[in-house]
Design an enzyme around this catalytic site. Sequence first.
Site, short mmCIF file in Angstrom:
data_model
loop_
_atom_site.label_atom_id
_atom_site.label_comp_id
_atom_site.label_asym_id
_atom_site.label_seq_id
_atom_site.Cartn_x
_atom_site.Cartn_y
_atom_site.Cartn_z
N GLU A 102 27.46 19.26 7.44
CA GLU A 102 28.12 20.23 8.32
C GLU A 102 29.42 19.78 8.98
O GLU A 102 29.53 19.75 10.22
CB GLU A 102 27.14 20.72 9.40
CG GLU A 102 25.98 21.51 8.81
CD GLU A 102 25.05 22.11 9.86
OE1 GLU A 102 25.14 21.72 11.04
OE2 GLU A 102 24.24 22.98 9.49
N GLU A 147 20.90 24.35 3.59
CA GLU A 147 20.09 24.76 4.73
C GLU A 147 20.12 26.27 4.85
O GLU A 147 21.18 26.89 4.78
CB GLU A 147 20.59 24.13 6.03
CG GLU A 147 20.40 22.64 6.15
CD GLU A 147 20.88 22.10 7.49
OE1 GLU A 147 21.00 22.91 8.45
OE2 GLU A 147 21.14 20.89 7.60
#
Length: 693
Positions: free
Chosen positions: A491, A611
């Site tokens: 991320e 995710e």
Amino acid sequence: MATTSTGLIKSKIVVNAYGTSSDAVNPHFRLMIDGKDVGQASVGSAEPKAYTFDVDVSSGQAHKVQVVYDNDDVNAGSNRDLGIKSIVINGHTLSPTDASYERHDDAGGTMAGQEGLWWNGALSFSTPASLYGATPDTATNTATSGSTPAAPEADSAATGGSDASAATGSSTITINARGTAAAGQNAHFTVLADGKKIGEGAAGTESKDFSFKTDLAADQAHKIQVQYDNDATVNGQDRNLHVGSVTINGHEYAPTDSAVSYDKGALDGKDVIKGQADLWWNGTLVVEADKGLFTSGSASAPSTSPSTTPAAPTAPVTTPSTDSGAGSSSGYLHTEGSQIVDSAGNNVKLTGVNWFGAEGYAFAPQGLWQDSYKNIMNQMQDQGFNTIRLPWSDAMLDNGRMPTGIDYSKNPELQGKTSLEVFDKIIEYADQTGMKIILDHHRSGDGASANENGLWYTDQYPESKMIENWKMLAQRYADNPSVVAADLHNEPHGQATWGDGNQATDWKAAAERIGNAVQSVNPNWLLIVEGVENSSEGTYWWGGNLDGVKTNPVDFNVDNKLVYSVHDYPPSMAGFGWFNDPSYPNNMKDIWTDAWGWIVQKDIAPVLVGEFGTKLETSQDKQWLDAMVKYMDGDYNGDGKSDLAAGDQGVSFTYWAWSPGSGDTGGIMTDDWAVNTAKMHAIEPALFDGTIA
């Protein structure tokens, strides 16, 4: 791993088993031959059922065959038990009373074999050589003593010499090796016995067997030496040699065995360290071979080369009668367009879960206080998942870092292990069961979520430290094909950019630096590159903005290893405008196509949804998850039909998360550690239905 096979016989082993379940978990067993796992099964029937394993074992030799019961338990007064009626080896039936039973419970000890395996333990059969008496296969790809290798070329096949039938000598030495090329030249090595050259080879990117015949004095110990002699770095590309094993007259030595050392630089007995698979420097791997391997009768050994594991079976093919359908990992993955392709050439899909925790303050995956790591992994596989995304942090790899949150009465194998050594055990078991592992650099320091600064490094853990850690892991697990991929960083967001040339913030450029460093020591892994958050075209989820790929795609030194990745979440996680569109959820297919689906649909590269997850507490979230699963499974236009070409697979994914400890999404497991059937029912249609070779 590609190897040749000789001195082996194809054998069929049938285990007739039955069992009773407890806590909705079936009894589970592993089949082992000569101490090595060759298959496993979950026994779901109270009536005897045949579980069949097809394996290759050394012909004309006795073998120890074991059925290992490994998940005995009692829940609410209900026993989980396994019973073995018989095993059948190449048509010969053996009863449990022909075996001994090694109990693995607290009582321990060995007792007479019995049908009921009331405790964890191994039913052990000492089987005679007469059960394995067929003619061995013919060897291929051998090199005779002193043969001259073909001119080394990048990515060439293993060097070969004259046919094995022309080979002479009483001893057979087989080196299993692979390498990375530089300046068009493969890694080259010379094989010596007691300091005298017996052959040489040049190793390409695929693991190959190089076999040599030589005469060595009987009843004496000998030194077998593998000398790497053309180490170099050319234009930033390292030439490296990796030795998988050294097999001497049928006995295999791993590079890390106690009898093996590595003499860096000149072969002079100086700078000697513990043996290792990767020969980073010109130097020599030295095997102190026991004299028992050189008997006066060794000349009668087969003239063809042995496999790299002659005394043990190769990865088996387990028939569908086993409940799990899983076997040992056998190869590496690559990409072709939008598809991930396994070592057998089949398009496959990674469909798994995130098992977080080790990246945070506990430095261990969550749930090890609740159950054993093996039971947790078995349960993941029982739900149909084939992959674990395993987050780690640089802090987890600090010297001697010890985990917390582990009940060692449930995990005795983890007692005294560092956090990294806990990973070793998880990865070792993944290889036994066929589960795949994605290692995920989740953050730099210990904590939750991504790095607070949005970048892939911090002042405490700079990029150089991150690269050092990635190279260490890539080297550490180079011999374990269950580890299939590296998610280079989790991320990137905030100030992270894509392709602007600012070394401090350009994630695309950093991903190439980090990925190329990984490939310099291990070219086999898939390299997963997440997006950022912001681009000139707009904002998306952290790690999910791949707009930059349109003009600045990632380019690694080793091709066909790139997988892009996104993280995508439901309305309960953020207030993006598209969730309030009157056409929601039907508009989501266009949102996903514009954000990342175009990469797959234009056949540019595979995408992993690394995710996605939800607590499923709102109708909007339920609609989102249903639409996401259908899209990942290939319904790109929302008409209820797959848009995939024949033979293609949909998008790979790892659900966030397995354990219930995620405050935003919860897990596949509920707070009382039961399976959330609603989530599994939603995810199940997109799970990969098949095995990965």
